[in-house]
Write an enzyme that holds these catalytic residues in place. Structure first.
Site, short mmCIF file in Angstrom:
data_model
loop_
_atom_site.label_atom_id
_atom_site.label_comp_id
_atom_site.label_asym_id
_atom_site.label_seq_id
_atom_site.Cartn_x
_atom_site.Cartn_y
_atom_site.Cartn_z
N ALA A 278 93.18 56.43 8.87
CA ALA A 278 94.04 55.72 9.82
C ALA A 278 94.76 56.65 10.78
O ALA A 278 95.08 56.27 11.89
CB ALA A 278 95.06 54.87 9.07
N CYS A 279 95.06 57.88 10.35
CA CYS A 279 95.83 58.78 11.20
C CYS A 279 95.56 60.21 10.81
O CYS A 279 94.89 60.49 9.82
CB CYS A 279 97.33 58.48 11.08
N GLY A 280 96.11 61.12 11.58
CA GLY A 280 96.02 62.53 11.25
C GLY A 280 97.15 62.91 10.32
O GLY A 280 97.76 62.08 9.67
N HIS B 285 91.02 60.77 14.61
CA HIS B 285 91.09 62.23 14.56
C HIS B 285 89.76 62.83 14.11
O HIS B 285 89.37 63.90 14.55
CB HIS B 285 92.23 62.69 13.64
#
Length: 275
Positions: A109-111, A180
């Site tokens: 979902a994210c870095g 990412h």
């Protein structure tokens, strides 16, 4: 998991609509999401990321580069895929890895925020060496990005990162369930080529938001212009202003916002100041 396998899986789903009582059973495509563990030999695991199981060697190379662990592909002695799906990387240098290299990876979902300040980033100032870009090119690239995402159109579940040249057009594109990861794959794919691109003379288009970790990876590569279909974050803008990146957000069919270094866009006369 091998170094390359299918990114989509066909499943059955019941389609329910508001306007009719005639529900239907359909085949739908869902994006695969599998764990990848990168192990540096004589050092240990860097952690686990959930990613789309394609172009994984690109992901490994790009991640090691954007994290400051390697400076070029020649720093890698060997990449070995183990039977359990882990990836073991042997580096030519026997020196210690950066202190922030432990457990760098994260979920799709994210870095991951592993730097205490902008001063701690393994990047330097970027520079734009070409004339200003005509505005229409960004809209053309917006269309080309959408047309170059076949698996997103099937599943709606993949992000894309694409690199464009004002002279040559689309250079390359990579998709992944993690935004990412898609950028690491893109950067890794270009680092593998014999003739390395001048990243400073390219424009990065992102299919989603422009968060800090994406700007950090772009700056590490020396990319001078980043355009996102979604919104940028304020920390991403701080990084862009500090390291000389033109940051564009809300790129749509008819408009976009420029948040920093607008002089690289042809006809831009305004000096950007905060209210």
């Amino acid at each position: 998991m091998t170094s390359d396998s299918n990114c989509l899986r066909s499943v059955s789903a019941l389609r329910i609509t508001k306007s009719t009582s005639q529900d239907s059973l359909r085949n739908e495509a869902l994006a695969e999401e599998k764990p990848l563990n990168i192990i540096v030999r004589n050092h240990g695991s860097l952690g686990i990321t959930l990613c789309s199981p394609r172009n994984l060697e690109d992901l490994v190379i790009g991640f090691l580069f954007t994290s400051g662990i390697i400076d070029q592909t020649n720093d890698i002695e060997k990449i070995k895929w183990q039977s359990n799906g882990d990836c073991e990387v042997s580096l030519k240098s026997k020196s210690d890895l950066p202190s922030n290299s432990h457990n760098l990876l994260s979920h799709s979902a994210c870095g991951t925020c592993r730097f205490e300040s902008l001063e701690g980033l393994p990047i330097s100032q970027t520079f734009w060496n070409l004339p200003p870009i005509p505005k229409y090119k960004f809209f053309d690239w917006f269309d080309e990005l959408h047309n170059s995402q076949p698996e997103f159109r099937l599943s709606g579940g993949l992000h894309a990162s694409a690199l464009f040249s004002p002279k040559m057009g689309l250079i390359n594109i990579r998709e992944d369930i993690g935004r990412h990861n898609s950028l690491d794959k893109l950067i890794g794919s270009l680092l593998k080529q014999e003739e390395r691109y001048r990243f400073s003379d390219t424009v990065l288009l992102l299919s989603g938001r422009a968060g800090f970790e994406l700007l950090q990876k772009a700056a590490r590569s020396g990319i001078s212009i980043v355009a996102a279909i979604g919104a940028p974050s304020f920390l991403a803008l701080e990084l862009a202003r500090k390291f000389g990146i033109t940051l564009i957000g809300f790129l749509r069919e008819e408009r976009f916002n420029v948040y920093s270094h607008a002089n690289r866009i042809e006809g831009s006369e305004y000096e950007i100041k905060d209210a």
